[in-house]
Design a protein around this motif. Sequence first.
Motif, PDB file in Angstrom:
ATOM      1  N   GLY A 212     -16.870 -67.932   4.317  1.00  0.00           N
ATOM      2  CA  GLY A 212     -17.561 -68.283   3.077  1.00  0.00           C
ATOM      3  C   GLY A 212     -19.039 -68.208   3.219  1.00  0.00           C
ATOM      4  N   PRO A 213     -19.783 -68.681   2.245  1.00  0.00           N
ATOM      5  CA  PRO A 213     -19.304 -69.410   1.066  1.00  0.00           C
ATOM      6  C   PRO A 213     -18.601 -68.485   0.074  1.00  0.00           C
ATOM      7  CG  PRO A 213     -21.660 -69.085   0.901  1.00  0.00           C
ATOM      8  CD  PRO A 213     -21.247 -68.556   2.251  1.00  0.00           C
ATOM      9  N   LEU A 214     -17.585 -69.034  -0.588  1.00  0.00           N
ATOM     10  CA  LEU A 214     -16.779 -68.254  -1.510  1.00  0.00           C
ATOM     11  C   LEU A 214     -17.197 -68.516  -2.952  1.00  0.00           C
ATOM     12  CD1 LEU A 214     -13.248 -68.949   0.032  1.00  0.00           C
ATOM     13  CD2 LEU A 214     -14.814 -67.063   0.537  1.00  0.00           C
ATOM     14  N   SER A 215     -17.177 -67.464  -3.754  1.00  0.00           N
ATOM     15  CA  SER A 215     -17.373 -67.626  -5.197  1.00  0.00           C
ATOM     16  C   SER A 215     -16.167 -67.023  -5.900  1.00  0.00           C
ATOM     17  CB  SER A 215     -18.678 -66.971  -5.662  1.00  0.00           C
ATOM     18  OG  SER A 215     -18.658 -65.589  -5.432  1.00  0.00           O
ATOM     19  N   PHE A 216     -15.713 -67.702  -6.942  1.00  0.00           N
ATOM     20  CA  PHE A 216     -14.500 -67.326  -7.663  1.00  0.00           C
ATOM     21  C   PHE A 216     -14.849 -66.908  -9.084  1.00  0.00           C
ATOM     22  CE2 PHE A 216     -13.316 -70.311  -4.418  1.00  0.00           C
ATOM     23  CZ  PHE A 216     -12.077 -69.894  -3.964  1.00  0.00           C
ATOM     24  N   SER A 217     -14.055 -65.988  -9.638  1.00  0.00           N
ATOM     25  CA  SER A 217     -14.136 -65.689 -11.064  1.00  0.00           C
ATOM     26  C   SER A 217     -12.730 -65.380 -11.560  1.00  0.00           C
ATOM     27  CB  SER A 217     -15.101 -64.538 -11.356  1.00  0.00           C
ATOM     28  OG  SER A 217     -14.680 -63.342 -10.759  1.00  0.00           O
TER      29      SER A 217
ATOM     30  N   GLY B 126     -13.720 -68.487 -15.895  1.00  0.00           N
ATOM     31  CA  GLY B 126     -14.094 -69.633 -15.081  1.00  0.00           C
ATOM     32  C   GLY B 126     -14.642 -69.170 -13.755  1.00  0.00           C
ATOM     33  N   THR B 127     -15.226 -70.120 -13.005  1.00  0.00           N
ATOM     34  CA  THR B 127     -15.886 -69.751 -11.746  1.00  0.00           C
ATOM     35  C   THR B 127     -15.532 -70.671 -10.585  1.00  0.00           C
ATOM     36  OG1 THR B 127     -17.818 -71.044 -12.382  1.00  0.00           O
ATOM     37  CG2 THR B 127     -17.861 -68.694 -12.917  1.00  0.00           C
ATOM     38  N   GLY B 128     -14.437 -71.365 -10.645  1.00  0.00           N
ATOM     39  CA  GLY B 128     -14.019 -72.224  -9.541  1.00  0.00           C
ATOM     40  C   GLY B 128     -12.674 -71.785  -9.010  1.00  0.00           C
ATOM     41  N   PRO B 129     -12.161 -72.446  -7.975  1.00  0.00           N
ATOM     42  CA  PRO B 129     -10.862 -72.079  -7.424  1.00  0.00           C
ATOM     43  C   PRO B 129      -9.687 -72.485  -8.323  1.00  0.00           C
ATOM     44  CG  PRO B 129     -11.778 -73.938  -6.232  1.00  0.00           C
ATOM     45  CD  PRO B 129     -12.829 -73.473  -7.191  1.00  0.00           C
ATOM     46  N   ARG B 130      -9.998 -73.203  -9.415  1.00  0.00           N
ATOM     47  CA  ARG B 130      -8.970 -73.679 -10.332  1.00  0.00           C
ATOM     48  C   ARG B 130      -9.405 -73.370 -11.758  1.00  0.00           C
ATOM     49  NH1 ARG B 130      -7.854 -79.356 -12.124  1.00  0.00           N
ATOM     50  NH2 ARG B 130      -5.618 -79.432 -12.452  1.00  0.00           N
ATOM     51  N   LEU B 131      -8.472 -72.886 -12.571  1.00  0.00           N
ATOM     52  CA  LEU B 131      -8.750 -72.603 -13.978  1.00  0.00           C
ATOM     53  C   LEU B 131      -7.808 -73.438 -14.823  1.00  0.00           C
ATOM     54  CD1 LEU B 131     -10.124 -70.822 -16.212  1.00  0.00           C
ATOM     55  CD2 LEU B 131      -8.133 -69.327 -16.007  1.00  0.00           C
ATOM     56  N   GLU B 132      -8.372 -74.183 -15.771  1.00  0.00           N
ATOM     57  CA  GLU B 132      -7.547 -74.978 -16.676  1.00  0.00           C
ATOM     58  C   GLU B 132      -7.852 -74.589 -18.111  1.00  0.00           C
ATOM     59  OE1 GLU B 132      -6.211 -79.546 -17.732  1.00  0.00           O
ATOM     60  OE2 GLU B 132      -7.586 -79.187 -16.063  1.00  0.00           O
ATOM     61  N   VAL B 133      -6.788 -74.250 -18.839  1.00  0.00           N
ATOM     62  CA  VAL B 133      -6.868 -73.997 -20.276  1.00  0.00           C
ATOM     63  C   VAL B 133      -6.176 -75.190 -20.918  1.00  0.00           C
ATOM     64  CG1 VAL B 133      -6.279 -72.426 -22.158  1.00  0.00           C
ATOM     65  CG2 VAL B 133      -6.739 -71.510 -19.855  1.00  0.00           C
ATOM     66  N   PRO B 134      -6.952 -76.130 -21.542  1.00  0.00           N
ATOM     67  CA  PRO B 134      -6.375 -77.407 -21.966  1.00  0.00           C
ATOM     68  C   PRO B 134      -5.346 -77.323 -23.091  1.00  0.00           C
ATOM     69  CG  PRO B 134      -8.726 -77.317 -22.461  1.00  0.00           C
ATOM     70  CD  PRO B 134      -8.382 -76.065 -21.749  1.00  0.00           C
ATOM     71  N   HIS B 135      -5.529 -76.477 -24.071  1.00  0.00           N
ATOM     72  CA  HIS B 135      -4.593 -76.360 -25.195  1.00  0.00           C
ATOM     73  C   HIS B 135      -4.299 -74.888 -25.406  1.00  0.00           C
ATOM     74  CE1 HIS B 135      -5.177 -80.563 -26.081  1.00  0.00           C
ATOM     75  NE2 HIS B 135      -6.480 -80.369 -26.032  1.00  0.00           N
ATOM     76  N   ILE B 136      -3.226 -74.417 -24.785  1.00  0.00           N
ATOM     77  CA  ILE B 136      -2.950 -72.992 -24.778  1.00  0.00           C
ATOM     78  C   ILE B 136      -2.441 -72.509 -26.131  1.00  0.00           C
ATOM     79  CG2 ILE B 136      -0.574 -73.074 -23.936  1.00  0.00           C
ATOM     80  CD1 ILE B 136      -1.597 -70.824 -21.930  1.00  0.00           C
ATOM     81  N   GLY B 137      -2.892 -71.319 -26.504  1.00  0.00           N
ATOM     82  CA  GLY B 137      -2.465 -70.692 -27.752  1.00  0.00           C
ATOM     83  C   GLY B 137      -1.880 -69.326 -27.470  1.00  0.00           C
TER      84      GLY B 137
ATOM     85  N   GLY C  73      -0.715 -63.317 -21.397  1.00  0.00           N
ATOM     86  CA  GLY C  73      -1.188 -62.094 -20.758  1.00  0.00           C
ATOM     87  C   GLY C  73      -1.288 -62.242 -19.253  1.00  0.00           C
ATOM     88  N   GLN C  74      -1.946 -61.259 -18.643  1.00  0.00           N
ATOM     89  CA  GLN C  74      -2.087 -61.230 -17.190  1.00  0.00           C
ATOM     90  C   GLN C  74      -3.423 -61.825 -16.768  1.00  0.00           C
ATOM     91  OE1 GLN C  74      -1.409 -57.216 -15.874  1.00  0.00           O
ATOM     92  NE2 GLN C  74       0.781 -57.574 -15.728  1.00  0.00           N
ATOM     93  N   TYR C  75      -3.368 -62.699 -15.750  1.00  0.00           N
ATOM     94  CA  TYR C  75      -4.548 -63.347 -15.203  1.00  0.00           C
ATOM     95  C   TYR C  75      -4.738 -62.899 -13.756  1.00  0.00           C
ATOM     96  CZ  TYR C  75      -4.663 -66.462 -19.218  1.00  0.00           C
ATOM     97  OH  TYR C  75      -4.759 -66.962 -20.498  1.00  0.00           O
ATOM     98  N   ARG C  76      -5.998 -62.797 -13.356  1.00  0.00           N
ATOM     99  CA  ARG C  76      -6.357 -62.463 -11.968  1.00  0.00           C
ATOM    100  C   ARG C  76      -7.492 -63.376 -11.520  1.00  0.00           C
ATOM    101  NH1 ARG C  76      -4.915 -57.168 -10.074  1.00  0.00           N
ATOM    102  NH2 ARG C  76      -4.011 -55.928 -11.725  1.00  0.00           N
ATOM    103  N   CYS C  77      -7.543 -63.578 -10.223  1.00  0.00           N
ATOM    104  CA  CYS C  77      -8.645 -64.305  -9.607  1.00  0.00           C
ATOM    105  C   CYS C  77      -9.373 -63.313  -8.697  1.00  0.00           C
ATOM    106  CB  CYS C  77      -8.095 -65.471  -8.798  1.00  0.00           C
ATOM    107  SG  CYS C  77      -9.348 -66.349  -7.854  1.00  0.00           S
ATOM    108  N   ARG C  78     -10.689 -63.278  -8.799  1.00  0.00           N
ATOM    109  CA  ARG C  78     -11.518 -62.419  -7.937  1.00  0.00           C
ATOM    110  C   ARG C  78     -12.376 -63.338  -7.084  1.00  0.00           C
ATOM    111  NH1 ARG C  78     -14.058 -58.786 -11.635  1.00  0.00           N
ATOM    112  NH2 ARG C  78     -12.077 -57.720 -11.579  1.00  0.00           N
ATOM    113  N   VAL C  79     -12.414 -63.073  -5.774  1.00  0.00           N
ATOM    114  CA  VAL C  79     -13.156 -63.909  -4.830  1.00  0.00           C
ATOM    115  C   VAL C  79     -14.165 -63.037  -4.089  1.00  0.00           C
ATOM    116  CG1 VAL C  79     -12.983 -65.530  -2.911  1.00  0.00           C
ATOM    117  CG2 VAL C  79     -11.104 -65.340  -4.529  1.00  0.00           C
ATOM    118  N   SER C  80     -15.371 -63.570  -3.912  1.00  0.00           N
ATOM    119  CA  SER C  80     -16.419 -62.857  -3.177  1.00  0.00           C
ATOM    120  C   SER C  80     -17.036 -63.808  -2.160  1.00  0.00           C
ATOM    121  CB  SER C  80     -17.495 -62.366  -4.150  1.00  0.00           C
ATOM    122  OG  SER C  80     -18.587 -61.836  -3.438  1.00  0.00           O
TER     123      SER C  80
END
Length: 131
Positions: A65-70, A81-92, A97-104
């Motif tokens: 690291g240090p690691l950065s997330f998107s 989002g930009t952390g290791p966790r993504l929360e969508v509080p009220h999903i519609g 769809g398809q989600y991906r996490c990118r780490v640098s």
Amino acid sequence: LQLHHSGHYRCEGLVGSWQSRSAAGTVTVHGVPLSGVSLSVQAPKGQVAIGDSLVLSCTVAMGTGPLSFSWHQEGSGAPLGTGPRLEVPHIGYNDSGQYRCRVSNGDSVAESDPLNVTVLGERDPRAGVTP
């Protein structure tokens, strides 16, 4: 051990009045490329009921690291989002769809395999109808 620990080192010793010093040696710490980026979801099979919250987590098996997330959703331009966790509080329905996490880590970039999220529930028959 961190990247900033690279440098020149020597050993010195003192026994009574006798002092000894080694020649300087160079230590270079190399970053470990990122690998093994994976996603997990709290919802079974990525299926979430409309209105519920969606929580995705991103982990990295190897890399310094240090690691950065998107976070990215297929078809969406801006990161979600930009952390290791993504929360969508009220999903519609638009959150399906398809989600991906990118780490640098500044030296390398790695991306997870896509995770398919399906929003379940009855559509409001009035959806898409304008008065």
